[in-house]
Design a protein around this motif. Sequence first.
Motif, PDB file in Angstrom:
ATOM      1  N   MET A  94       0.704  -1.152   0.093  1.00 30.95           N
ATOM      2  CA  MET A  94       0.142   0.160  -0.114  1.00 30.95           C
ATOM      3  C   MET A  94       0.794   1.408  -0.011  1.00 30.95           C
ATOM      4  O   MET A  94       1.992   1.293   0.790  1.00 30.95           O
ATOM      5  CB  MET A  94      -1.140  -0.057   1.180  1.00 30.95           C
ATOM      6  CG  MET A  94      -1.891  -1.249   1.079  1.00 30.95           C
ATOM      7  SD  MET A  94      -2.730  -1.161   2.820  1.00 30.95           S
ATOM      8  CE  MET A  94      -3.512   0.433   2.939  1.00 30.95           C
ATOM      9  N   LYS A  95       0.550   2.229  -0.750  1.00 31.50           N
ATOM     10  CA  LYS A  95       1.255   3.462  -0.905  1.00 31.50           C
ATOM     11  C   LYS A  95       1.469   4.211   0.103  1.00 31.50           C
ATOM     12  O   LYS A  95       2.493   5.086   0.493  1.00 31.50           O
ATOM     13  CB  LYS A  95       0.632   4.360  -2.161  1.00 31.50           C
ATOM     14  CG  LYS A  95       1.361   5.722  -2.329  1.00 31.50           C
ATOM     15  CD  LYS A  95       0.422   6.313  -3.296  1.00 31.50           C
ATOM     16  CE  LYS A  95       1.028   7.694  -3.771  1.00 31.50           C
ATOM     17  NZ  LYS A  95       0.232   8.428  -4.874  1.00 31.50           N
ATOM     18  N   TYR A  96       0.500   4.319   1.129  1.00 35.25           N
ATOM     19  CA  TYR A  96       0.578   4.979   2.405  1.00 35.25           C
ATOM     20  C   TYR A  96       0.721   4.197   3.670  1.00 35.25           C
ATOM     21  O   TYR A  96       0.639   4.603   4.547  1.00 35.25           O
ATOM     22  CB  TYR A  96      -0.792   5.796   2.587  1.00 35.25           C
ATOM     23  CG  TYR A  96      -1.067   6.814   1.449  1.00 35.25           C
ATOM     24  CD1 TYR A  96      -0.333   7.929   1.357  1.00 35.25           C
ATOM     25  CD2 TYR A  96      -1.934   6.235   0.518  1.00 35.25           C
ATOM     26  CE1 TYR A  96      -0.680   8.659   0.123  1.00 35.25           C
ATOM     27  CE2 TYR A  96      -2.193   6.995  -0.739  1.00 35.25           C
ATOM     28  CZ  TYR A  96      -1.465   8.293  -0.775  1.00 35.25           C
ATOM     29  OH  TYR A  96      -1.793   9.283  -1.862  1.00 35.25           O
ATOM     30  N   SER A  97       1.278   2.856   3.404  1.00 35.47           N
ATOM     31  CA  SER A  97       1.589   2.036   4.495  1.00 35.47           C
ATOM     32  C   SER A  97       2.808   2.495   5.011  1.00 35.47           C
ATOM     33  O   SER A  97       3.759   3.090   4.413  1.00 35.47           O
ATOM     34  CB  SER A  97       1.806   0.814   4.315  1.00 35.47           C
ATOM     35  OG  SER A  97       0.317   0.126   3.867  1.00 35.47           O
ATOM     36  N   VAL A  98       3.182   1.918   6.414  1.00 31.90           N
ATOM     37  CA  VAL A  98       4.804   2.247   6.884  1.00 31.90           C
ATOM     38  C   VAL A  98       5.645   1.542   6.168  1.00 31.90           C
ATOM     39  O   VAL A  98       5.423   0.309   5.669  1.00 31.90           O
ATOM     40  CB  VAL A  98       4.453   1.878   8.620  1.00 31.90           C
ATOM     41  CG1 VAL A  98       4.532   0.368   8.450  1.00 31.90           C
ATOM     42  CG2 VAL A  98       5.604   2.472   9.184  1.00 31.90           C
ATOM     43  N   ASP A  99       6.825   1.854   6.001  1.00 28.06           N
ATOM     44  CA  ASP A  99       8.098   1.143   5.718  1.00 28.06           C
ATOM     45  C   ASP A  99       8.834   0.172   6.537  1.00 28.06           C
ATOM     46  O   ASP A  99       8.349   0.442   7.644  1.00 28.06           O
ATOM     47  CB  ASP A  99       8.878   1.981   4.706  1.00 28.06           C
ATOM     48  CG  ASP A  99       9.803   2.927   5.605  1.00 28.06           C
ATOM     49  OD1 ASP A  99      10.087   2.824   6.817  1.00 28.06           O
ATOM     50  OD2 ASP A  99      10.150   4.157   4.997  1.00 28.06           O
ATOM     51  N   GLU A 100       9.624  -0.501   6.019  1.00 30.10           N
ATOM     52  CA  GLU A 100      10.459  -1.321   7.023  1.00 30.10           C
ATOM     53  C   GLU A 100      11.383  -0.710   7.922  1.00 30.10           C
ATOM     54  O   GLU A 100      11.481  -1.387   9.284  1.00 30.10           O
ATOM     55  CB  GLU A 100      11.473  -2.324   6.217  1.00 30.10           C
ATOM     56  CG  GLU A 100      12.805  -1.606   5.468  1.00 30.10           C
ATOM     57  CD  GLU A 100      12.014  -0.973   4.295  1.00 30.10           C
ATOM     58  OE1 GLU A 100      13.084  -0.431   3.402  1.00 30.10           O
ATOM     59  OE2 GLU A 100      10.819  -0.947   3.531  1.00 30.10           O
ATOM     60  N   ASN A 101      11.336   0.641   7.951  1.00 35.91           N
ATOM     61  CA  ASN A 101      12.194   1.413   8.973  1.00 35.91           C
ATOM     62  C   ASN A 101      11.180   2.237   9.997  1.00 35.91           C
ATOM     63  O   ASN A 101      11.579   2.860  10.680  1.00 35.91           O
ATOM     64  CB  ASN A 101      12.957   2.529   8.427  1.00 35.91           C
ATOM     65  CG  ASN A 101      14.233   1.758   7.684  1.00 35.91           C
ATOM     66  OD1 ASN A 101      14.620   0.643   8.092  1.00 35.91           O
ATOM     67  ND2 ASN A 101      14.355   2.169   6.331  1.00 35.91           N
ATOM     68  N   GLY A 102       9.999   1.965   9.685  1.00 33.81           N
ATOM     69  CA  GLY A 102       8.934   2.820  10.745  1.00 33.81           C
ATOM     70  C   GLY A 102       8.507   3.932  10.210  1.00 33.81           C
ATOM     71  O   GLY A 102       8.014   4.635  10.988  1.00 33.81           O
ATOM     72  N   TYR A 103       8.717   4.232   8.905  1.00 34.34           N
ATOM     73  CA  TYR A 103       8.570   5.540   8.488  1.00 34.34           C
ATOM     74  C   TYR A 103       7.123   5.773   7.525  1.00 34.34           C
ATOM     75  O   TYR A 103       6.908   4.771   6.624  1.00 34.34           O
ATOM     76  CB  TYR A 103       9.418   6.468   7.841  1.00 34.34           C
ATOM     77  CG  TYR A 103      10.454   6.855   8.657  1.00 34.34           C
ATOM     78  CD1 TYR A 103      10.547   8.271   9.014  1.00 34.34           C
ATOM     79  CD2 TYR A 103      11.522   6.009   9.320  1.00 34.34           C
ATOM     80  CE1 TYR A 103      11.460   8.692  10.099  1.00 34.34           C
ATOM     81  CE2 TYR A 103      12.341   6.740  10.310  1.00 34.34           C
ATOM     82  CZ  TYR A 103      12.420   7.838  10.488  1.00 34.34           C
ATOM     83  OH  TYR A 103      13.219   8.304  11.306  1.00 34.34           O
ATOM     84  N   TYR A 104       6.478   6.712   7.532  1.00 33.88           N
ATOM     85  CA  TYR A 104       5.438   7.092   6.417  1.00 33.88           C
ATOM     86  C   TYR A 104       5.973   8.390   5.719  1.00 33.88           C
ATOM     87  O   TYR A 104       5.879   9.410   6.243  1.00 33.88           O
ATOM     88  CB  TYR A 104       4.126   7.389   7.179  1.00 33.88           C
ATOM     89  CG  TYR A 104       3.343   6.223   8.004  1.00 33.88           C
ATOM     90  CD1 TYR A 104       2.529   5.310   7.435  1.00 33.88           C
ATOM     91  CD2 TYR A 104       3.734   6.413   9.301  1.00 33.88           C
ATOM     92  CE1 TYR A 104       1.825   4.477   8.291  1.00 33.88           C
ATOM     93  CE2 TYR A 104       3.123   5.168  10.189  1.00 33.88           C
ATOM     94  CZ  TYR A 104       2.283   4.422   9.674  1.00 33.88           C
ATOM     95  OH  TYR A 104       1.966   3.393  10.648  1.00 33.88           O
ATOM     96  N   GLY A 105       6.491   8.098   4.747  1.00 36.06           N
ATOM     97  CA  GLY A 105       7.274   9.156   4.054  1.00 36.06           C
ATOM     98  C   GLY A 105       8.428   9.686   4.951  1.00 36.06           C
ATOM     99  O   GLY A 105       9.225   8.835   5.357  1.00 36.06           O
ATOM    100  N   LYS A 106       8.257  10.849   5.409  1.00 39.20           N
ATOM    101  CA  LYS A 106       9.373  11.496   6.164  1.00 39.20           C
ATOM    102  C   LYS A 106       8.841  11.496   7.517  1.00 39.20           C
ATOM    103  O   LYS A 106       9.705  12.071   8.295  1.00 39.20           O
ATOM    104  CB  LYS A 106       9.728  12.818   5.713  1.00 39.20           C
ATOM    105  CG  LYS A 106       8.640  13.707   5.618  1.00 39.20           C
ATOM    106  CD  LYS A 106       8.994  15.052   4.893  1.00 39.20           C
ATOM    107  CE  LYS A 106       7.986  16.124   4.894  1.00 39.20           C
ATOM    108  NZ  LYS A 106       8.406  17.336   3.776  1.00 39.20           N
TER     109      LYS A 106
END
Length: 393
Positions: A1-13
């Motif tokens: 999902m485009k707005y999901s959290v990434d593997e480092n725990g970030y939503y964008g910045k």
Amino acid sequence: MKYSVDENGYYGKFGGAYIPEMLYPNVEELKENYLSIIGSSDFKEEFDKLLRDYVGRPTPLFLAERLSQKYEAQIYLKREDLCHTGAHKVNNTIGQIILAKKLGKQKIIAETGAGQHGVATATVCALMGMECIVYMGKIDMERQRPNVERMRILGARVVPATSGSQTLKDATNEAMRHWINHPTDTHYIIGSVVGPHPYPDMVAKFQSVISEEIMNQLEAATGSPYPDYILACVGGGSNAAGAFYHFMDNEKVNLVAVEAAGHGVGSGESAATTALGKPGVLHGSKTLLMQTKDGQVVEPYSISAGLDYPGIGPIHAHLFDTGRVQFLNATDEEAMNAGIELSRQEGIIPAIESAHAFVALQKLDLTPNDTVVINLSGRGDKDLETYIQWGKY
């Protein structure tokens, strides 16, 4: 999902885990285990069973015919106010108490503003036979006294936060201090999509049952699972995260978040974070928060204790930053009037937090063909004293 959290725990910045060294083992333990635990079949079975048999899910999706006539749109209310304990908060506390149990924790701490998360935490602790301490701002304890007594009846110890504005921010500070001093046997049930990763993602996942049900119920009612608009109030933002979750990647669904403007965005007494905030770190994550030029947190204000928070969850900071969600705000006066209007039009007294979302009906350019879903996140029992003191009904 485009707005999901990434593997480092970030939503964008926005996001991450900005924590003192003493908390690192706790947060790391959660990060390493939460996805495998909540993805397991035995967790899902227990979670779904309790949501159904204890919480009372699915909550109804109600076509508000008189509101629909007035605002000339098809307006549906997602009735989270009918959950056990009176708000959406219990969806998350059920999930986290099962998670804490599987991690071998014996004690639970929580923070609360309006008291709904505190009540929901005390409720599940009583259900599971676990010790419970809830931190609550001294001012919030005074203006939400019925919820304080509910927590005590359920067996929780309610500890007043007497620093700062003596509201939600300060209660969160005290809960985090407690967790630092009791790192091994205690789980901190954070009540919103705030705090260090993985909390924002974890809370959003537990609350996503709201949008999952909306899709199924709306398809049954209208033939399409996708509304034109979804409206929700935002403080930290857990009810909005839950209502938006399954719709975020469908750009045709307009997502609208309503913050608390208090006495007005420019009044100096407001909690409209996206209008007044800038990037900074609060309670373990990088997000948008109201702050002075030298980075000191500006004390928020709202008549609603649950929206009286100087920041928003990092998922919402990202949704604002990307323009995916339209952020509006509502003053105390607008929200209280909207609460009375809902009471008179549909026979439902909303929590003052939830009433803020209804103000958006006056600010959007709706058409008769629009399908609108409003997340009615909580009921107004706890706010009767505030309604009485306000007096304009």
